[in-house]
Design a protein around this motif. Structure first.
Motif, PDB file in Angstrom:
ATOM      1  N   ALA A 226      16.703  62.194 -26.062  1.00 53.20           N
ATOM      2  CA  ALA A 226      15.059  61.887 -26.075  1.00 53.20           C
ATOM      3  C   ALA A 226      15.010  60.619 -26.352  1.00 53.20           C
ATOM      4  O   ALA A 226      15.932  59.736 -27.267  1.00 53.20           O
ATOM      5  CB  ALA A 226      14.315  62.790 -27.077  1.00 53.20           C
TER       6      ALA A 226
ATOM      7  N   PRO B  83       2.050  59.856 -27.063  1.00 47.00           N
ATOM      8  CA  PRO B  83       3.290  59.737 -26.726  1.00 47.00           C
ATOM      9  C   PRO B  83       4.009  58.721 -25.763  1.00 47.00           C
ATOM     10  O   PRO B  83       3.416  59.037 -24.896  1.00 47.00           O
ATOM     11  CB  PRO B  83       3.573  61.288 -26.366  1.00 47.00           C
ATOM     12  CG  PRO B  83       2.467  61.810 -25.711  1.00 47.00           C
ATOM     13  CD  PRO B  83       1.438  60.739 -26.552  1.00 47.00           C
TER      14      PRO B  83
ATOM     15  N   VAL C  98       7.357  59.133 -24.945  1.00 45.28           N
ATOM     16  CA  VAL C  98       8.557  60.033 -25.224  1.00 45.28           C
ATOM     17  C   VAL C  98       9.216  60.439 -23.740  1.00 45.28           C
ATOM     18  O   VAL C  98       8.315  61.079 -22.968  1.00 45.28           O
ATOM     19  CB  VAL C  98       8.294  61.294 -26.211  1.00 45.28           C
ATOM     20  CG1 VAL C  98       9.561  62.019 -26.133  1.00 45.28           C
ATOM     21  CG2 VAL C  98       7.690  61.010 -27.337  1.00 45.28           C
TER      22      VAL C  98
ATOM     23  N   MET D 114       6.825  69.463 -26.886  1.00 44.64           N
ATOM     24  CA  MET D 114       7.248  69.012 -25.579  1.00 44.64           C
ATOM     25  C   MET D 114       8.378  70.293 -25.354  1.00 44.64           C
ATOM     26  O   MET D 114       9.529  69.941 -25.647  1.00 44.64           O
ATOM     27  CB  MET D 114       7.852  67.652 -25.468  1.00 44.64           C
ATOM     28  CG  MET D 114       8.338  67.205 -24.104  1.00 44.64           C
ATOM     29  SD  MET D 114       9.284  65.732 -24.181  1.00 44.64           S
ATOM     30  CE  MET D 114       8.800  64.821 -22.908  1.00 44.64           C
TER      31      MET D 114
ATOM     32  N   PRO E 139      10.938  63.783 -31.562  1.00 45.40           N
ATOM     33  CA  PRO E 139       9.699  63.158 -31.036  1.00 45.40           C
ATOM     34  C   PRO E 139       9.108  64.162 -30.291  1.00 45.40           C
ATOM     35  O   PRO E 139       8.005  64.043 -29.709  1.00 45.40           O
ATOM     36  CB  PRO E 139      10.490  61.923 -30.283  1.00 45.40           C
ATOM     37  CG  PRO E 139      11.566  62.317 -29.924  1.00 45.40           C
ATOM     38  CD  PRO E 139      12.202  63.121 -30.950  1.00 45.40           C
ATOM     39  N   ARG E 140       9.764  65.461 -29.967  1.00 44.75           N
ATOM     40  CA  ARG E 140       8.988  66.302 -28.990  1.00 44.75           C
ATOM     41  C   ARG E 140       8.010  67.203 -29.686  1.00 44.75           C
ATOM     42  O   ARG E 140       7.947  68.273 -29.162  1.00 44.75           O
ATOM     43  CB  ARG E 140      10.051  67.120 -28.353  1.00 44.75           C
ATOM     44  CG  ARG E 140      11.187  66.422 -27.367  1.00 44.75           C
ATOM     45  CD  ARG E 140      12.145  67.107 -26.980  1.00 44.75           C
ATOM     46  NE  ARG E 140      12.005  68.291 -26.433  1.00 44.75           N
ATOM     47  CZ  ARG E 140      12.858  68.930 -25.254  1.00 44.75           C
ATOM     48  NH1 ARG E 140      14.019  68.668 -25.369  1.00 44.75           N
ATOM     49  NH2 ARG E 140      12.454  70.017 -24.805  1.00 44.75           N
ATOM     50  N   ILE E 141       7.219  66.752 -30.591  1.00 44.34           N
ATOM     51  CA  ILE E 141       6.253  67.428 -31.151  1.00 44.34           C
ATOM     52  C   ILE E 141       5.357  66.535 -31.726  1.00 44.34           C
ATOM     53  O   ILE E 141       5.599  65.298 -32.112  1.00 44.34           O
ATOM     54  CB  ILE E 141       6.568  68.327 -32.394  1.00 44.34           C
ATOM     55  CG1 ILE E 141       5.729  69.279 -32.694  1.00 44.34           C
ATOM     56  CG2 ILE E 141       7.063  67.656 -33.689  1.00 44.34           C
ATOM     57  CD1 ILE E 141       5.927  70.392 -33.720  1.00 44.34           C
ATOM     58  N   MET E 142       4.087  66.706 -31.712  1.00 42.50           N
ATOM     59  CA  MET E 142       2.964  65.679 -31.960  1.00 42.50           C
ATOM     60  C   MET E 142       2.798  65.455 -33.533  1.00 42.50           C
ATOM     61  O   MET E 142       3.078  66.546 -34.202  1.00 42.50           O
ATOM     62  CB  MET E 142       1.702  65.890 -31.341  1.00 42.50           C
ATOM     63  CG  MET E 142       0.869  67.302 -31.868  1.00 42.50           C
ATOM     64  SD  MET E 142      -0.574  67.504 -30.902  1.00 42.50           S
ATOM     65  CE  MET E 142      -1.753  66.218 -31.106  1.00 42.50           C
ATOM     66  N   PRO E 143       2.444  64.170 -33.908  1.00 41.80           N
ATOM     67  CA  PRO E 143       2.265  64.074 -35.264  1.00 41.80           C
ATOM     68  C   PRO E 143       1.192  65.049 -36.010  1.00 41.80           C
ATOM     69  O   PRO E 143       0.250  65.359 -35.146  1.00 41.80           O
ATOM     70  CB  PRO E 143       1.976  62.570 -35.621  1.00 41.80           C
ATOM     71  CG  PRO E 143       2.512  62.097 -34.271  1.00 41.80           C
ATOM     72  CD  PRO E 143       2.413  63.097 -33.162  1.00 41.80           C
TER      73      PRO E 143
ATOM     74  N   GLY F 279      12.296  57.086 -27.144  1.00 41.69           N
ATOM     75  CA  GLY F 279      10.838  56.770 -27.342  1.00 41.69           C
ATOM     76  C   GLY F 279      10.358  57.326 -28.600  1.00 41.69           C
ATOM     77  O   GLY F 279      11.137  57.920 -29.387  1.00 41.69           O
ATOM     78  N   GLY F 280       8.964  57.228 -28.770  1.00 38.07           N
ATOM     79  CA  GLY F 280       8.220  57.779 -29.984  1.00 38.07           C
ATOM     80  C   GLY F 280       6.696  57.821 -29.644  1.00 38.07           C
ATOM     81  O   GLY F 280       6.476  57.714 -28.321  1.00 38.07           O
ATOM     82  N   TRP F 281       6.062  57.926 -30.673  1.00 41.40           N
ATOM     83  CA  TRP F 281       4.551  58.032 -30.487  1.00 41.40           C
ATOM     84  C   TRP F 281       3.870  56.447 -30.897  1.00 41.40           C
ATOM     85  O   TRP F 281       4.623  55.951 -31.925  1.00 41.40           O
ATOM     86  CB  TRP F 281       4.145  58.990 -31.624  1.00 41.40           C
ATOM     87  CG  TRP F 281       4.571  60.448 -30.959  1.00 41.40           C
ATOM     88  CD1 TRP F 281       6.143  60.777 -31.003  1.00 41.40           C
ATOM     89  CD2 TRP F 281       3.741  61.396 -30.462  1.00 41.40           C
ATOM     90  NE1 TRP F 281       6.132  62.172 -30.682  1.00 41.40           N
ATOM     91  CE2 TRP F 281       4.926  62.462 -30.245  1.00 41.40           C
ATOM     92  CE3 TRP F 281       2.390  61.639 -30.002  1.00 41.40           C
ATOM     93  CZ2 TRP F 281       4.362  63.584 -29.603  1.00 41.40           C
ATOM     94  CZ3 TRP F 281       1.948  62.622 -29.639  1.00 41.40           C
ATOM     95  CH2 TRP F 281       2.941  63.852 -29.458  1.00 41.40           C
TER      96      TRP F 281
ATOM     97  N   PRO G 265       0.219  66.521 -25.142  1.00 43.67           N
ATOM     98  CA  PRO G 265       0.313  67.096 -26.501  1.00 43.67           C
ATOM     99  C   PRO G 265      -1.402  67.373 -26.825  1.00 43.67           C
ATOM    100  O   PRO G 265      -2.375  66.366 -26.579  1.00 43.67           O
ATOM    101  CB  PRO G 265       0.892  66.157 -27.327  1.00 43.67           C
ATOM    102  CG  PRO G 265       1.040  65.155 -26.615  1.00 43.67           C
ATOM    103  CD  PRO G 265       0.428  65.103 -25.262  1.00 43.67           C
TER     104      PRO G 265
ATOM    105  N   TRP H  79      -2.723  59.706 -31.506  1.00 43.67           N
ATOM    106  CA  TRP H  79      -1.345  59.471 -31.421  1.00 43.67           C
ATOM    107  C   TRP H  79      -0.850  59.708 -29.932  1.00 43.67           C
ATOM    108  O   TRP H  79      -1.480  60.650 -29.551  1.00 43.67           O
ATOM    109  CB  TRP H  79      -0.505  60.293 -32.208  1.00 43.67           C
ATOM    110  CG  TRP H  79      -0.514  60.191 -33.702  1.00 43.67           C
ATOM    111  CD1 TRP H  79      -0.956  60.867 -35.072  1.00 43.67           C
ATOM    112  CD2 TRP H  79       0.475  59.373 -34.284  1.00 43.67           C
ATOM    113  NE1 TRP H  79      -0.627  60.134 -35.948  1.00 43.67           N
ATOM    114  CE2 TRP H  79       0.131  58.931 -35.626  1.00 43.67           C
ATOM    115  CE3 TRP H  79       1.344  58.310 -33.568  1.00 43.67           C
ATOM    116  CZ2 TRP H  79       0.984  58.486 -36.500  1.00 43.67           C
ATOM    117  CZ3 TRP H  79       2.070  57.237 -34.491  1.00 43.67           C
ATOM    118  CH2 TRP H  79       1.848  57.426 -35.996  1.00 43.67           C
TER     119      TRP H  79
ATOM    120  N   ALA I 188       7.062  60.315 -37.565  1.00 40.36           N
ATOM    121  CA  ALA I 188       6.076  59.858 -38.356  1.00 40.36           C
ATOM    122  C   ALA I 188       5.649  60.725 -39.401  1.00 40.36           C
ATOM    123  O   ALA I 188       5.695  60.242 -40.682  1.00 40.36           O
ATOM    124  CB  ALA I 188       4.803  59.689 -37.697  1.00 40.36           C
TER     125      ALA I 188
END
Lengths: 205, 301, 806
Positions: free
Chosen positions: A43, A56, A58, C268, C748-752, A45-47, C281, A54, C718
């Motif tokens: 993976a 993404p 990603v 994700m 990063p495969r889940i939202m804050p 990237g980020g948010w 998301p 927010w 985050a």
């Protein structure tokens, strides 16, 4: 006569379900934490916060990797006991009777294909299911994939069929070992690389 | 910090220490010794060579603990054609063989200077090839962090560090073995001791400066290691700081020893103790460095 | 050749062939064949020896992967030597085309040997010592066990009547002859037991879909997806939870044919990575808001299928309200905010869902104009507070875009497979239950604590009021009492009280958290060790024969045999067995299938002889749900009160609970959400998703699965950084209902704002009552949904912090 057996991995279709990993384990009785075919979750990237939300940025995909039975057999060249050898059809194998468990090959392999087994005190790796190949059947991983993301065969044929890509992040430079591997990259590969893609499931591989 | 690699850390460090001491103390001593030594009795050279051989032996024994099947160790010589590991073992064995030969010669008194010198040179060549193989074997594509010039350079620097500081200690012990209270008699000249001391201090100082500069450069320019399918190593700030402290301490001990007349005539016990301190601190730093080195090669869980 | 040149040389050629040639020449021997390492002269056969070379003493049996509630029904090729399973492979039929693809097992089927031979398997009947819930047992004989069970059954029957018995919802096994239906047959012969309806999987979606379509058979055969141009995978993750073997493969094929695929999910998921062109998301529990906003865009931009709405639907706007409801709020009224003053614009939805308004609008346009399109509703989004709403909302979107009854479309909802509702054709005869009382499956704890007097306000049907509370529970293939029910701490307290449930009988393969509360715990054999028959899971057109592969070890018995033996103690074994054993019933079921659905189905003997395992019917012309209705809604009306698609449901309207059961689908803020006061203390939404390392709580203890998918709390970088949590740290997750400590995975495969803890991990409390394994139901609630009386088990708010020590 196959010149060099290799794998095709379709990263665009792979979900990371690891059926291939466990099919291999069952076929080869791999216990004690030994994994010959690993599935790397990549993976990058980020948010970002945009207007209070927010968003993404990603990119993610998976890489299923066993042994690439490389044409430059760096593990075999390194092995001090000549336990690692290459068949005429390109499959690279470890002779258990010669191995001294020094693990030098484990260091040499840039794909982390070789694993030390504390139960036998020897190293082991994917054998391309030679006993299946010699009986005219596919390797266990290939037929296990629920998304049909794996193929095998003569690497020259595979390259004609699937292209020339043999590296995606985080794989090493294929010039070092010339792996018998063709990859169909995931659509997010370039994006992931741009965003600093890295493996995020180290504890599972 | 790859503590589990202690057998290899021991093997490589002892190998570098032994070879360094041999090159910096024993070899010069062989060429400095008069051609017609006393026919009877052992001399300091014997003890020095015996010490070097013993260090190599201990290192080799330690390396067995690294093997999964130690009883199959002889297999490891099978691939001289392409394996630097096979070559390393071969050269180490040859090195030890020539050293043993040298020890026998010195035990019986160096009857023929030429013979001793020839064997000594052969041993030196094997020792150097041993270290070259050792460095080369780590430069594998599977560990990009090792596959760089820094590996042979750091091995060389380690050899010099351990060889010079260790040489002083070995010289003292060898001299003591023959009943002398100085370093040197029967081995090397005071000038050479001075050279050793200065060199040791220099290389240790270089370590400190070099390490700080390199780290700063890395911080500023970033450091990209080519990928391999192995997790990145985590470096320890504490160990880094400790190593700087140790090298500084070692350097300080060397300077103090130099100024208190280490290299001139009879050496006071305090001065001799300083050589031990210098060596001990440098060796400890080297040990930490080596474990961090192995940590770069950390593979799967 | 000073430093730079040397460095470059070493860096680029460290282990290259060139350098080998150089050094190799020095040392001797040409290294020209460096790439061709020949076989060493001596030494054994190549590589690590293969697991077992096939020899004549190895038997191969093609059978079904043991049926748990995994979402798939796959074929296993099992190798047996000396009565032990030594290797497992998958479906090896020679063809793998779209009309009849191989049924390839997932990671769980492939790891099954590790379960089959697991050292912790129950071997002997056990009797509780100490207090209930301590999990301490002593071994007893089958005789003693059966005697005790029979006498307890008789006592409770006499004291409280049959309605005090309960065989709870449990899906650890279900394949005709294995599973709770064997005990239900027993009970029905014994005088009956309290029944249940709905399930922990589909309570809302199975109740809400018929409020729109009058039926749950709203799904086409999956090959039809290849006709779709647009696939919205909404809360749907077939690659991971498996929603019918091959579903994810069909989506892949559809995409290859040009369908655009969009995944809407707070995570994700594996499916998003493998199948989606875009991942969107969304905050859990807010899907109905997004759907409403999409409808807003479609209505205001004139993108609806006006003709279809006019001819096939009711309740869309004031021109087509059902008789007796004119003047009530129509769907359009709600969407445009005519009554509540809140137009459901994308901007409005953005604040609730976390999805940018522009994205919502774009997806609305895409789905409305890229025809035909599939809006597939997954089950996570309906297993929540007010889950009924999102189900209805999705069905309505499918309706107003005209995607109903056309190839490549999808009516949405629970989507049981056309034409007859699909697999799960349970033919094993359980008979009629003399007890008429039926409760919602999720409310059994209420029926234990205050059952006597419970009525329709708690979803009771069949009778006015319950005459008795539950006094005896017989858990067959069920870990849903403790592990899978909401609010474990509460359930544990309830079950520990021996005055409430007086007798708790559990039969299982392992000592599960539910088993720990048993008074008698019986060892069941695995499905390799008895006979069975399975068909598809939700989708599919096949039958898989499951012959007994190896003998049942120790003193284990099949579910069926245990029931027959207890029946024997109570004098009705003959009536129970009808003279058949497990094999006999398997043959009986095959005959049933042949008569009702698969005329070409071979006999048992033929199937065993052929050793194919599976009989399947290729799908060349996939059935499309509501095709007739689409063609001619007058001639083929829907089984709804109006005969049409009920965007407005008069039936719901007449319940007169507009706040919680509106007549048109609405977004209703959940009772535990990021928008309520509870978010001050518990700011993170927790979802307990399905994980490939388990089937719910089955396969929890399998090493190959745990190493592939370790139990972790997944959280966004985050959220982790704000709590100084690093990847791999043990973290504490808690709310008012309980606490768990588990290692985390920062991804990063889940939202804050959202964290995920895979469901099914076995409840493992320490001395302080803190769970140490990441059992999500320590945090979930026992509260149920207003219309379907279903579990709202994903509606959870928590806080997370780094754990001390751990």
């Amino acid at each position: 006569m196959v010149r060099q057996y290799g794998f095709h991995f379709n990263a665009a279709a792979c979900s990371g379900c690891k059926a291939c990993q466990v099919a291999c384990k069952d076929h080869n009785d791999l216990t004690g934490g030994i994994i010959w075919r690993r599935v790397y979750e990549v993976a990058g990237g980020g948010w970002e916060k945009a207007g209070g939300l927010w968003v993404p940025k990603v990119a993610a995909y998976n890489v299923s990797m066993a042994c690439n039975h490389c044409e430059v057999v760096v593990c075999g060249l390194a092995c001090p006991t000549k336990a690692i050898w290459k068949r005429d059809d390109g499959i690279v194998l470890i002779d258990d009777s010669r191995c001294i468990g020094c693990r030098y090959c484990e260091w040499a392999c840039p794909y982390s294909a070789i694993r030390y087994d504390a139960a036998t005190n020897l190293v082991s790796k994917c054998t391309f299911c030679v006993e299946e190949i010699d009986s005219g059947r596919p390797p266990a991983c290939v037929t296990s994939c629920p998304l049909r993301a794996l193929d095998f065969g003569d690497i020259d044929e595979l390259r004609k069929k699937y292209g020339q890509v043999d590296r995606v992040v985080p794989l090493p430079d294929p010039e070092a070992t010339k792996p018998a591997l063709v990859i169909t990259p995931h659509k997010d590969t370039a994006e992931a690389e741009k965003r600093g893609a890295e493996v995020i499931n180290w504890e599972e591989v | 910090m790859a503590w589990r690699e202690w057998p290899l850390a021991a093997f490589t460090l002892l190998g570098q220490l032994a070879t360094g001491v041999y090159l910096f103390l024993v070899l010069p001593a062989v060429f400095a010794a008069p051609a017609d030594q006393a026919a009877s009795g052992r001399n300091a050279l014997f003890y020095a060579v015996a010490a070097v051989t013993a260090l190599l032996g201990v290192g080799a024994a330690a390396s067995f603990f690294h093997l999964g099947r130690p009883l199959r160790a002889p297999n490891a010589l099978a691939n001289l054609r392409t394996s630097w590991l096979s070559r390393e073992i071969l050269f180490e064995l040859l090195f030890m063989f020539f050293l043993a030969l040298l020890a026998v010669l010195f035990w019986r008194g160096a009857a023929e200077g030429t013979l001793a010198r020839t064997v000594a040179v052969l041993a030196a060549v094997c020792g150097v090839l041993f270290l070259v193989s050792m460095a080369r074997l780590y430069m594998v594509p599977g560990v990009p962090a090792w596959n760089r010039a820094t590996t042979p350079v750091s091995f060389l620097v380690a050899t010099v560090t351990l060889g010079t500081t260790g040489g002083l200690v070995a010289g003292e012990m060898a001299s003591r073995a023959i009943g002398s209270t100085e370093i040197g008699p029967g081995l090397v000249s005071p000038l050479w001791l001075r050279v050793l001391t200065v060199s040791a201090a220099a290389v240790v100082g270089l370590r400190v400066v070099g390490r700080v500069l390199l780290t700063a450069r890395r911080r500023v320019r970033g450091f990209r290691i080519p990928p391999s399918l192995k997790p990145a190593a985590v470096s320890s700030v504490g160990a880094f700081a400790l190593r700087l402290v140790l090298w500084t301490g070692s350097g300080g001990a060397l300077v103090a020893g130099f100024r208190s007349g280490l290299s001139v005539g009879p050496a006071a016990p305090e001065t001799l103790r300083l050589t031990w301190v210098a060596f001990g601190l440098a060796a400890a730093a080297e040990l930490l460095t080596r474990f961090e080195f192995y940590g770069l090669g950390a593979g799967p869980r | 050749m000073k430093a730079p040149a040397l460095r470059k040389k070493i860096e680029t050629s460290a282990m290259s062939r060139r350098s080998f040639l150089r050094w190799g020449a020095l040392v001797g021997g040409s290294a020209a064949s460096a790439g061709k390492l020949k076989r060493p002269g001596r030494g054994k056969a190549a590589g690590r020896p293969p697991a077992q070379e096939l020899s004549s003493d190895v038997r191969i049996v093609r059978t079904g992967c043991p049926s748990h509630n995994c979402g798939g029904r796959c074929v296993l090729k099992v190798y047996v030597r000396d009565n032990k399973v030594v290797r497992i492979e998958g479906d090896d039929r020679p063809t793998d085309g779209i009309e009849d693809p191989q049924l390839r097992p997932c990671i769980r089927g492939r790891a099954y040997r590790r379960r089959q031979d697991h050292p912790d398997r129950l071997k002997y009947p056990l009797k509780r010592v100490g207090k209930r819930g301590e999990g301490r047992f002593e071994r007893i004989s089958w005789d003693e066990a059966l005697d005790r069970i029979a006498s307890e059954f008789e006592r409770i029957k006499k004291a409280y009547g049959n309605a005090a018995f309960y065989v709870p919802y449990g899906t650890g096994s279900y394949n005709q002859v294995n599973g709770r239906q064997t005990a239900q047959r027993f009970m029905n012969l014994y005088g009956g037991s309290l029944g249940f309806y709905n399930s922990y999987s589909w309570a809302c979606i199975s109740a809400a879909t018929p409020t729109v379509y009058g039926t749950g058979v709203t799904g086409n055969q999956r090959q039809d997806w290849l006709n779709a141009k647009y696939i919205l995978m909404w809360s749907w993750n077939p690659a991971e939870m498996r929603d019918g073997t091959n579903s994810e493969y069909f989506v892949r094929k559809a995409r290859e044919r040009g369908a655009r695929v969009v995944c809407i999910d707070p995570r994700m998921t594996l499916s998003a990575v493998a199948l989606a062109d875009e991942w969107v998301p969304i905050r859990p529990g807010t899907d109905a808001a997004m759907m409403s906003a999409m409808a807003y865009v479609m209505i205001t931009e004139d993108l609806t299928d006006k003709d279809f709405v006019r001819t096939h639907c009711v309740g869309f706007d004031e021109t087509q309200m059902p008789v007796g409801s004119s003047g009530a709020e129509s769907y359009k009224d709600y969407i445009l905010g005519r009554r509540d003053g809140v137009p459901k614009t994308p901007g409005w939805a953005e604040g609730i869902t976390g999805v940018p308004g522009a994205t919502i609008a774009r997806l609305a346009r895409e789905y409305a104009t890229t025809k035909p399109g599939v809006l597939y509703q997954g089950y996570g989004m309906q297993r929540r507070a007010y889950g009924e709403q999102v189900v209805r909302a999705g069905c309505v979107l499918a309706a107003i875009t005209g995607n109903v009854g056309v190839p490549g479309g999808w009516a949405s909802g629970i989507a049981l497979q056309a034409p007859d509702g699909g697999p799960f054709w349970l033919v094993f005869p359980t008979g009629q239950n003399p007890v008429k009382a039926v409760i919602p499956s999720f409310l059994w704890t209420e029926a234990v604590v205050r059952g006597k007097g419970m009525g329709p306000e708690d979803g009771v049907t069949g009778v006015e009021r319950l005459e008795t509370s539950i006094k005896c529970i017989w858990a067959v293939a069920c870990n849903a009492l403790i592990n899978q029910h909401g609010n474990v701490n509460r359930t544990a307290r309830i079950l520990a009280d021996e005055k409430l449930v007086e007798f708790l009988l559990v039969q299982d393969n392992f000592l599960t958290p539910t088993g720990r509360f048993a008074d008698i715990l019986l060892p069941v054999c695995t499905q390799f060790e008895t006979w069975g028959l399975e068909d598809g899971w939700k989708y599919g057109d096949e039958v898989i024969l499951m012959p007994q592969v190896v003998p049942a070890p120790f003193e284990t018995k099949s579910d069926y045999r245990i029931c027959a033996d207890i029946a024997g103690r109570l004098g009705f074994e003959e009536a129970y067995t009808e003279g058949r054993d497990e094999r006999g019933w398997t043959e009986w079921a095959l005959d049933r299938y042949r008569r009702t659905r698969f005329p070409g189905l071979p006999t048992l003997a033929e199937m065993l002889e052929a050793n194919r395992g599976v009989y399947s019917v290729p799908v060349t012309k996939p059935a499309v749900a509501f095709a007739d209705f689409r063609r001619d809604p007058q001639k083929f009306p829907l089984p709804t009160p109006s005969g049409k698609i009920e965007i407005f449901s008069k039936r719901l309207h007449d319940l007169n609970k507009p706040e919680t059961i509106p007549a048109v689908p609405k977004y209703i803020q959940e009772w535990e959400s990021p928008f309520g006061a509870e978010a001050q203390k518990y700011p993170l939404q927790l979802v307990g998703h399905h994980y490939l390392s388990r089937v719910h709580s089955t396969l929890e203890n399998i090493d190959w699965l745990e190493e592939a998918f370790p139990q972790r709390l997944f959280l966004n970088p985050a959220d982790a950084a704000a709590r100084k949590i690093r990847n791999g740290d043990p973290v504490r997750v808690w709310n008012d209902r309980g606490t768990t400590v588990v290692r985390c995975r920062v991804t990063p495969r889940i939202m804050p704002g959202v964290v995920a803890l895979p469901q099914g991990a076995w409840w493992t409390p320490d001395a302080q009552g803190v769970d140490r394994r990441g059992s999500v139901n320590i945090l979930s609630s026992e509260r149920w949904t207003p219309f379907a009386f279903g579990n709202a088990q994903h509606t959870i708010m928590v806080q997370v912090a780094k754990a001390e020590g751990g």
